[in-house]
Design a protein around this motif. Structure first.
Motif, PDB file in Angstrom:
ATOM      1  N   ALA A  55       0.868  -1.252  -0.118  1.00  0.00           N
ATOM      2  CA  ALA A  55      -0.048  -0.008   0.007  1.00  0.00           C
ATOM      3  C   ALA A  55       0.948   0.958  -0.028  1.00  0.00           C
ATOM      4  CB  ALA A  55      -0.940   0.011   1.311  1.00  0.00           C
ATOM      5  N   ALA A  56       1.993   1.179   0.389  1.00  0.00           N
ATOM      6  CA  ALA A  56       2.816   2.431   0.654  1.00  0.00           C
ATOM      7  C   ALA A  56       3.202   3.278  -0.626  1.00  0.00           C
ATOM      8  CB  ALA A  56       4.249   2.078   1.183  1.00  0.00           C
ATOM      9  N   PRO A  57       3.203   2.508  -1.858  1.00  0.00           N
ATOM     10  CA  PRO A  57       3.344   3.491  -3.078  1.00  0.00           C
ATOM     11  C   PRO A  57       2.182   4.430  -3.280  1.00  0.00           C
ATOM     12  CG  PRO A  57       4.397   1.242  -3.410  1.00  0.00           C
ATOM     13  CD  PRO A  57       3.545   1.219  -2.137  1.00  0.00           C
ATOM     14  N   VAL A  58       1.077   3.471  -3.052  1.00  0.00           N
ATOM     15  CA  VAL A  58      -0.196   4.012  -3.297  1.00  0.00           C
ATOM     16  C   VAL A  58      -0.510   5.203  -2.374  1.00  0.00           C
ATOM     17  CG1 VAL A  58      -2.806   3.642  -3.606  1.00  0.00           C
ATOM     18  CG2 VAL A  58      -1.036   1.932  -4.056  1.00  0.00           C
ATOM     19  N   VAL A  59      -0.272   5.126  -1.207  1.00  0.00           N
ATOM     20  CA  VAL A  59      -0.391   6.177   0.001  1.00  0.00           C
ATOM     21  C   VAL A  59       0.600   7.467  -0.722  1.00  0.00           C
ATOM     22  CG1 VAL A  59       0.072   6.922   2.249  1.00  0.00           C
ATOM     23  CG2 VAL A  59      -1.174   4.877   1.555  1.00  0.00           C
ATOM     24  N   ARG A  60       1.691   7.052  -0.790  1.00  0.00           N
ATOM     25  CA  ARG A  60       2.793   8.105  -1.466  1.00  0.00           C
ATOM     26  C   ARG A  60       2.162   8.956  -2.692  1.00  0.00           C
ATOM     27  NH1 ARG A  60       6.793   4.030  -0.278  1.00  0.00           N
ATOM     28  NH2 ARG A  60       7.967   4.492   1.631  1.00  0.00           N
ATOM     29  N   SER A  61       1.431   8.240  -3.485  1.00  0.00           N
ATOM     30  CA  SER A  61       1.131   8.819  -4.654  1.00  0.00           C
ATOM     31  C   SER A  61      -0.314   9.742  -4.500  1.00  0.00           C
ATOM     32  CB  SER A  61       0.567   7.779  -5.811  1.00  0.00           C
ATOM     33  OG  SER A  61      -0.331   8.191  -6.640  1.00  0.00           O
ATOM     34  N   PHE A  62      -0.889   9.090  -3.295  1.00  0.00           N
ATOM     35  CA  PHE A  62      -2.086  10.076  -2.933  1.00  0.00           C
ATOM     36  C   PHE A  62      -1.515  11.205  -2.318  1.00  0.00           C
ATOM     37  CE2 PHE A  62      -5.618  11.377  -0.058  1.00  0.00           C
ATOM     38  CZ  PHE A  62      -6.586  11.093  -0.503  1.00  0.00           C
ATOM     39  N   VAL A  63      -0.658  11.241  -1.420  1.00  0.00           N
ATOM     40  CA  VAL A  63      -0.120  12.453  -0.651  1.00  0.00           C
ATOM     41  C   VAL A  63       0.647  13.269  -1.665  1.00  0.00           C
ATOM     42  CG1 VAL A  63       1.638  13.116   1.041  1.00  0.00           C
ATOM     43  CG2 VAL A  63       0.197  11.168   1.510  1.00  0.00           C
ATOM     44  N   ASP A  64       1.355  12.698  -2.748  1.00  0.00           N
ATOM     45  CA  ASP A  64       1.824  13.598  -3.798  1.00  0.00           C
ATOM     46  C   ASP A  64       0.929  14.596  -4.425  1.00  0.00           C
ATOM     47  OD1 ASP A  64       4.783  12.821  -2.826  1.00  0.00           O
ATOM     48  OD2 ASP A  64       4.636  11.282  -4.562  1.00  0.00           O
ATOM     49  N   THR A  65      -0.246  13.719  -4.674  1.00  0.00           N
ATOM     50  CA  THR A  65      -1.303  14.494  -5.505  1.00  0.00           C
ATOM     51  C   THR A  65      -1.987  15.752  -4.461  1.00  0.00           C
ATOM     52  OG1 THR A  65      -1.748  12.393  -6.825  1.00  0.00           O
ATOM     53  CG2 THR A  65      -3.426  14.176  -6.537  1.00  0.00           C
ATOM     54  N   PHE A  66      -2.308  15.328  -3.234  1.00  0.00           N
ATOM     55  CA  PHE A  66      -3.166  16.289  -2.521  1.00  0.00           C
ATOM     56  C   PHE A  66      -2.394  17.172  -1.678  1.00  0.00           C
ATOM     57  CE2 PHE A  66      -6.200  13.065  -4.012  1.00  0.00           C
ATOM     58  CZ  PHE A  66      -7.264  14.049  -4.513  1.00  0.00           C
ATOM     59  N   GLU A  67      -1.221  16.788  -1.139  1.00  0.00           N
ATOM     60  CA  GLU A  67      -0.456  17.702  -0.196  1.00  0.00           C
ATOM     61  C   GLU A  67       0.128  18.990  -0.821  1.00  0.00           C
ATOM     62  OE1 GLU A  67       3.142  18.567   2.462  1.00  0.00           O
ATOM     63  OE2 GLU A  67       3.285  17.761   0.315  1.00  0.00           O
ATOM     64  N   PRO A  68       0.715  18.761  -2.013  1.00  0.00           N
ATOM     65  CA  PRO A  68       1.078  20.268  -2.747  1.00  0.00           C
ATOM     66  C   PRO A  68       0.063  21.501  -2.743  1.00  0.00           C
ATOM     67  CG  PRO A  68       2.024  18.540  -3.830  1.00  0.00           C
ATOM     68  CD  PRO A  68       1.053  17.952  -2.663  1.00  0.00           C
ATOM     69  N   ALA A  69      -1.311  20.775  -2.945  1.00  0.00           N
ATOM     70  CA  ALA A  69      -2.414  21.655  -3.111  1.00  0.00           C
ATOM     71  C   ALA A  69      -2.952  22.409  -1.760  1.00  0.00           C
ATOM     72  CB  ALA A  69      -3.444  21.379  -4.025  1.00  0.00           C
ATOM     73  N   LEU A  70      -2.628  21.861  -0.761  1.00  0.00           N
ATOM     74  CA  LEU A  70      -3.450  22.303   0.481  1.00  0.00           C
ATOM     75  C   LEU A  70      -3.232  23.719   0.761  1.00  0.00           C
ATOM     76  CD1 LEU A  70      -2.146  19.407   2.975  1.00  0.00           C
ATOM     77  CD2 LEU A  70      -4.239  19.403   1.738  1.00  0.00           C
TER      78      LEU A  70
END
Length: 264
Positions: A55-70
């Motif tokens: 799951a870790a790569p999937v979670v990293r992808s999710f965070v990489d997508t949404f965290e920069p736009a917070l």
């Protein structure tokens, strides 16, 4: 407010009208909805099965997508209690399992701004009457993740009871699981089928025209069972909360020929 929509995999593939209804509802309430096309999966299927490393790569992808736009959005909304629960509760577990403190910190920042639809409406936008019109009877199934992980409690029912023309009927044994549980329904198919059989029977017993929930996965499971047991042509239809709340006198909900409904 500026709200980022995370559609979820299942909604994207099996029930796209749920995503469209979420956008329609929020825009009608005067908010801007943005959609990052880089989004993929939240990783719930992996984490629910205990595959944290996978799951870790999937979670990293999710965070990489949404965290920069917070800094540019006020909230992230997901029309799914189970996926929201994964983001808020399981992403940090995955990061800790992998010993990635930076990922855990970033995931926590994303989780703090991530809401299930009823949470967003009631807690953040401070609204229960969204101006919806739905002249039908419904019964509400509280999904396990929304009830036990997120503790959404009466929020969906508050929203439903404020809808013009609606009749909310009691669902017998409403707090029991429908038996889906992601990979649970595949690995333990006999047990899962017994659970959804009971749930479908209770939906029929409610006498409602529609069974409503905040998770397309549970609705797919319940709706599929209703169809397989001969209730698909005249019995209750499965419908997502977003679809009811998006329905108005001017733009009424029309059942689609999808896994969550049938053509009228």
């Amino acid at each position: 407010m500026r709200i980022s929509l995370m559609t979820t995999c299942l909604v994207d593939v099996m029930a796209p009208d749920v995503a469209r209804s979420t956008v329609l509802l929020l825009e009608r309430l005067g908010h801007e909805v943005v959609f990052d096309e880089r989004q993929t999966c939240c990783g719930q299927m992996h984490t629910n099965s205990g595959y944290y490393t996978e799951a870790a790569p999937v979670v990293r992808s999710f965070v990489d997508t949404f965290e920069p736009a917070l800094e540019e959005v006020d909230a992230i909304v997901m029309p799914s209690g189970s996926c929201t629960g994964c983001v808020r509760d399981q992403h940090a577990l995955v990061a800790r399992h992998e010993g990635d403190a930076q990922l855990e910190e970033r995931a926590a920042r994303v989780a703090a701004k991530t809401y299930e639809l009823s949470e967003l409406l009631v807690d953040v936008l401070k609204v229960t009457d969204v101006g919806a019109y739905f002249p039908h009877s419904v019964t509400y199934h509280p999904t396990c993740h929304s009830m036990r992980f997120l503790k959404v409690g009466p929020r969906p029912l508050k929203l439903l009871r404020a809808v013009e023309g609606i009749e909310v009927k009691n669902l017998p044994s409403s707090d029991t699981c429908c038996g889906f549980g992601g990979t649970f329904s595949v690995k333990n198919d006999a047990t899962s089928d017994a659970m959804v059989t009971d749930k479908a029977s209770n939906v029929v017993a409610s006498g409602a025209e529609y069974v409503v929930a905040g998770d397309a996965s549970c609705l797919m499971n319940i709706g599929g069972k209703l169809q397989r047991t001969g209730h698909g042509s005249s019995g209750p239809r499965a419908i997502h909360l977003a679809q009811i709340l998006a329905s108005t006198r001017e733009q009424p909900f029309v059942p689609a020929d999808t896994i969550l409904g049938r053509a009228s």
